[in-house]
Design a protein around this motif. Structure first.
Motif, PDB file in Angstrom:
ATOM      1  N   ASP A 166       2.176   1.672  -3.403  1.00  0.00           N
ATOM      2  CA  ASP A 166       1.264   2.209  -4.397  1.00  0.00           C
ATOM      3  C   ASP A 166       0.823   3.658  -4.155  1.00  0.00           C
ATOM      4  OD1 ASP A 166       1.277  -0.307  -5.200  1.00  0.00           O
ATOM      5  OD2 ASP A 166      -0.911  -0.885  -4.345  1.00  0.00           O
ATOM      6  N   GLN A 167       0.849   4.152  -2.880  1.00  0.00           N
ATOM      7  CA  GLN A 167       0.752   5.577  -2.481  1.00  0.00           C
ATOM      8  C   GLN A 167       1.875   6.635  -3.077  1.00  0.00           C
ATOM      9  OE1 GLN A 167      -0.029   5.141   1.642  1.00  0.00           O
ATOM     10  NE2 GLN A 167      -1.819   4.492   1.263  1.00  0.00           N
ATOM     11  N   LYS A 179       2.812  10.105  -9.857  1.00  0.00           N
ATOM     12  CA  LYS A 179       1.991  10.330 -10.716  1.00  0.00           C
ATOM     13  C   LYS A 179       1.483  11.883 -10.827  1.00  0.00           C
ATOM     14  CE  LYS A 179       0.640   5.758 -12.415  1.00  0.00           C
ATOM     15  NZ  LYS A 179      -0.655   4.706 -12.062  1.00  0.00           N
ATOM     16  N   GLY A 180       0.890  11.783  -9.462  1.00  0.00           N
ATOM     17  CA  GLY A 180       0.163  13.151  -9.424  1.00  0.00           C
ATOM     18  C   GLY A 180       1.077  14.742  -9.570  1.00  0.00           C
ATOM     19  N   ARG A 203       0.782  -1.284   0.051  1.00  0.00           N
ATOM     20  CA  ARG A 203       0.031   0.009  -0.121  1.00  0.00           C
ATOM     21  C   ARG A 203       0.877   1.301  -0.026  1.00  0.00           C
ATOM     22  NH1 ARG A 203      -5.246   0.621   1.731  1.00  0.00           N
ATOM     23  NH2 ARG A 203      -4.574   2.401   2.943  1.00  0.00           N
ATOM     24  N   THR A 206       3.553   5.674  -5.786  1.00  0.00           N
ATOM     25  CA  THR A 206       3.554   5.736  -7.191  1.00  0.00           C
ATOM     26  C   THR A 206       2.368   6.760  -7.680  1.00  0.00           C
ATOM     27  OG1 THR A 206       3.896   3.429  -6.866  1.00  0.00           O
ATOM     28  CG2 THR A 206       3.400   4.399  -9.231  1.00  0.00           C
ATOM     29  N   GLU A 207       1.406   6.889  -6.811  1.00  0.00           N
ATOM     30  CA  GLU A 207       0.266   7.657  -7.211  1.00  0.00           C
ATOM     31  C   GLU A 207       0.602   9.303  -6.921  1.00  0.00           C
ATOM     32  OE1 GLU A 207      -3.285   7.151  -7.427  1.00  0.00           O
ATOM     33  OE2 GLU A 207      -2.718   5.171  -8.320  1.00  0.00           O
ATOM     34  N   ASN A 208       1.431   9.186  -5.888  1.00  0.00           N
ATOM     35  CA  ASN A 208       2.075  10.700  -5.574  1.00  0.00           C
ATOM     36  C   ASN A 208       2.637  11.224  -6.676  1.00  0.00           C
ATOM     37  OD1 ASN A 208       0.487  10.529  -3.419  1.00  0.00           O
ATOM     38  ND2 ASN A 208       2.122  10.065  -1.785  1.00  0.00           N
TER      39      ASN A 208
END
Lengths: 289, 366
Positions: free
Chosen positions: A278-279, A285-286, A275, A281-283
């Motif tokens: 993933d967070q 991307k953001g 998790r 990676t999300e950040n």
């Protein structure tokens, strides 16, 4: 990883593995029923998972990928030690990722990630007899299982409710398997019990010192004992994980100082780390967007 | 706020093992203990480890004692873990202890008897005064006087056999079935006597000593006499299926104890003596005697005696006698249990909250 050629593959000799596999087949054929087996003395102590190790040794193949967890974590000393053992005597690939494993040996937890038909979950079991606190005599509990005479357990749960207002069993919470046999889920928290119900993965249970094997085949009904007016209610700390923020995973309470400071973190380290990754990676991307 | 990982890891284990190896060796200025020295000079420790490790191999038992830093239960555990990897060729014929080459043989029921009493190398009549001369390495002791040839050649019939001939000793029935092998098959209850004896032979000396002692102090009506204790070497024979006849494969040292106990008789049997039996590898008189006491106590059910004491309780005794099993389960409590403890925390908090919400306001303590 090169295996130690001084020992047979996975430590046990082939005849012993065959004996364990026969017990496993019988166990799968009679879900929840405890099958006595000729447990061997293992180089790890009783209580450290000798039953689980023997079951794993019996089902392990050269192509398997093994994950070992204790208290949900891959890096607890006992999990490290068992993983090393199989590394040495079987030379199989090991992993900490739940999704990558074909066999998962566990003590006290079921992984948070849902398991699949391609996986086997091997539980280490200290006391296979769910009735042992109520009736210590095996000759008597054998009779009770034969007659499905489980009134004693219901009375115990009822007395809990009468005394405390709710059932006071929080782990090793007894379950009925396929509507026939009362079974100990091993000392997993009651929180994990619902994961056993109709699980796609094969669940195998090994108790070395007590010399018993039992099993729950895939998609078998596993129901935690309860009453209509007091339905089964699993407990978890009412908090979120400090590291990954999960509000649904089972949490360990970590005391951080001697002034009452504490924090909660996921007990399942792989779930938590995945998790967090993933967070990140999300950040990333953001920020890139 | 730093989150300190309490979960251990690879490095911690490696370091712990290295430290253990270092403490095992001790001060390097002191000469290292040789396995042969343990075999020769700590022979009773070796015997105990062979017995509780269920493996007759003096060298391996001595090595296990060295590796375990003298922790005999740990040593028995090491030996059993090794034993489990050995292939099983077959089962030996029953030992003929009547044909034993005797080193020691005493009976407390007869002053003298055929074959004679042989004290042998026993602590029994030593004065337990610390011998400070042993602290300094010295010359080996003078050789013990040779035993007269007569005692060695003489036939020494078993004391219980003498009583049996007179009809005073209850005859053991041959169950005419293969004894179980507890290292291959799990215990089930009620257990056959051969299974019980096997369990007791592997059982912890201290546990059996305490239980045997309790039978003497009123917990399980027993009136035992040492019919006979004998120590010495016996021949081990095996019948390989491909040969079809018995061959001798070696000699081992054993200690056998036969306790004679009074039995008041029942509706089907007249008053007579009954026997408790003990047998261990090497020299282990205390264990053999304790085993014989417990064996007799466990016969209460068959003999129709009241089963009131712990030593008479088959499941209690047999399921708790094995020290490798017991030490494993007791010591596993030091493994992490935080998942279970966490759920206990939640439930205790919930119970406290329930109690607090139910309590009358005036009853609540400030």
């Amino acid at each position: 990883m090169n295996r130690d050629e001084a020992y047979n593959f996975a430590y046990l000799d082939e005849n012993t593995k065959r004996m364990i596999r026969r017990a496993l087949l019988k166990a799968v054929a009679i879900p929840g029923h405890q099958v006595p087996f000729g447990a061997r003395e293992m180089p790890l102590p009783y209580g450290w998972g000798t039953g689980g190790i023997q079951v794993t040794a019996a089902v392990l193949g050269a192509g398997d990928v093994l994950k070992v967890i204790d208290q949900g974590a891959d890096d607890t000393t006992n999990a490290v030690s068992i993983r090393r053992f199989f590394n040495r005597v079987a030379g199989v690939e090991t992993t900490t990722h739940t999704g990558d494993a074909t066999i998962i040996q566990t003590r006290h937890r079921i992984p948070e990630a849902a398991l699949t038909e391609a996986q086997i979950l091997v539980y280490q079991v200290p006391m296979p007899e769910p009735l042992f606190r109520l009736e210590p005599r095996l000759a008597e509990t054998k009779r009770m299982h034969a007659l499905a005479d489980y009134g004693l357990m219901h009375v115990k749960l009822y007395e809990d409710i009468a005394r405390h207002g709710h059932i006071a069993t929080s782990y090793s919470y007894p379950v009925m398997v396929d509507g026939r046999y009362l079974m100990s889920p091993s000392p997993i928290p009651a929180f994990d019990n619902p994961k056993m119900d109709r699980m796609p993965a094969l669940q195998l249970f090994g108790a070395g010192r007590e010399k018993r094997i039992y099993a729950v085949p895939p998609y078998t009904e596993v129901r935690s004992l309860d009453f209509e007016d007091h339905p089964f209610r699993p407990h978890r700390a009412n908090a979120s994980c400090e590291l990954c923020g999960s509000r649904s995973s089972y949490l360990d309470e970590v005391v951080t100082d001697d002034r009452g400071g504490r924090m909660f973190v996921c007990s399942d380290t792989d779930y938590c780390e995945t998790r967090q990754e993933d967070q990140q990676t999300e950040n990333a991307k953001g920020e890139a967007a | 706020m730093a989150y300190v990982a309490v979960k251990g890891g690879e490095r911690a284990i490696g370091n712990a093992h290295a430290w253990l190896a270092e403490t095992r060796r001790g001060d390097a200025a002191v000469s290292e203990l040789e396995v042969a020295q343990i075999g020769q000079q700590l022979g009773l420790a070796v015997d105990r480890v062979m017995t509780e490790g269920s493996c007759h191999d003096r060298d391996l038992a001595a090595l296990a004692i060295k590796q375990s830093k003298g922790d005999l239960i740990e040593a028995a555990f090491l030996l059993r873990a090794y034993r489990t990897t050995l292939p099983r060729f077959g089962y030996a014929e029953p030992l003929d202890t009547a044909a034993m080459l005797i080193r020691r043989r005493v009976s407390a029921t007869y002053k003298d008897l055929p074959g004679g009493q042989v004290l042998g190398p026993t602590f029994d009549y030593t004065h337990r005064l610390l011998d400070f001369a042993l602290a300094a390495a010295g010359e080996p002791p003078a050789p013990a006087p040779e035993v007269e040839a007569e005692a060695e050649d003489a036939v020494a019939p078993r004391v219980t056999e003498l009583l049996s001939r007179e009809g005073l000793m209850r005859r053991e029935e041959d169950a005419a079935q293969e004894p179980a092998d507890l290292t291959r098959q799990p215990l089930s209850f009620p257990a056959a006597r051969s299974t019980r004896l096997q369990n007791l032979a592997r059982g912890d000396e201290g546990f059996l000593l305490g239980l045997g002692y309790s039978t003497q102090r009123g917990y399980g009506n027993s009136h035992p006499f040492v019919g006979e204790i004998r120590q010495g070497s016996v021949t081990v024979c095996l019948t390989p299926p491909e040969l079809g006849f018995e061959i001798e494969i070696g000699e081992i040292e054993v200690t056998e104890c036969q306790m004679v106990n009074q039995f008041h008789g029942s509706r089907s049997e007249p008053p007579q003596f009954t026997r408790g039996y003990g047998l261990v590898l090497g020299h282990g008189e205390r264990k053999a005697m304790s085993m014989a006491l417990v064996d007799r106590a466990l016969m209460a059910g068959e003999l129709g005696e009241d089963r009131t004491a712990p030593a008479q309780d088959e499941e209690f005794v047999l399921l708790h006698s094995d020290n490798v099993e017991a030490t494993g389960f007791v010591e596993h409590l030091k493994l992490p249990h935080y998942v279970d403890f966490q759920s206990e925390l939640e439930v205790v908090r919930l119970m406290r909250a329930t109690v607090a919400s139910q309590a009358e306001p005036e009853q609540v303590e400030p």
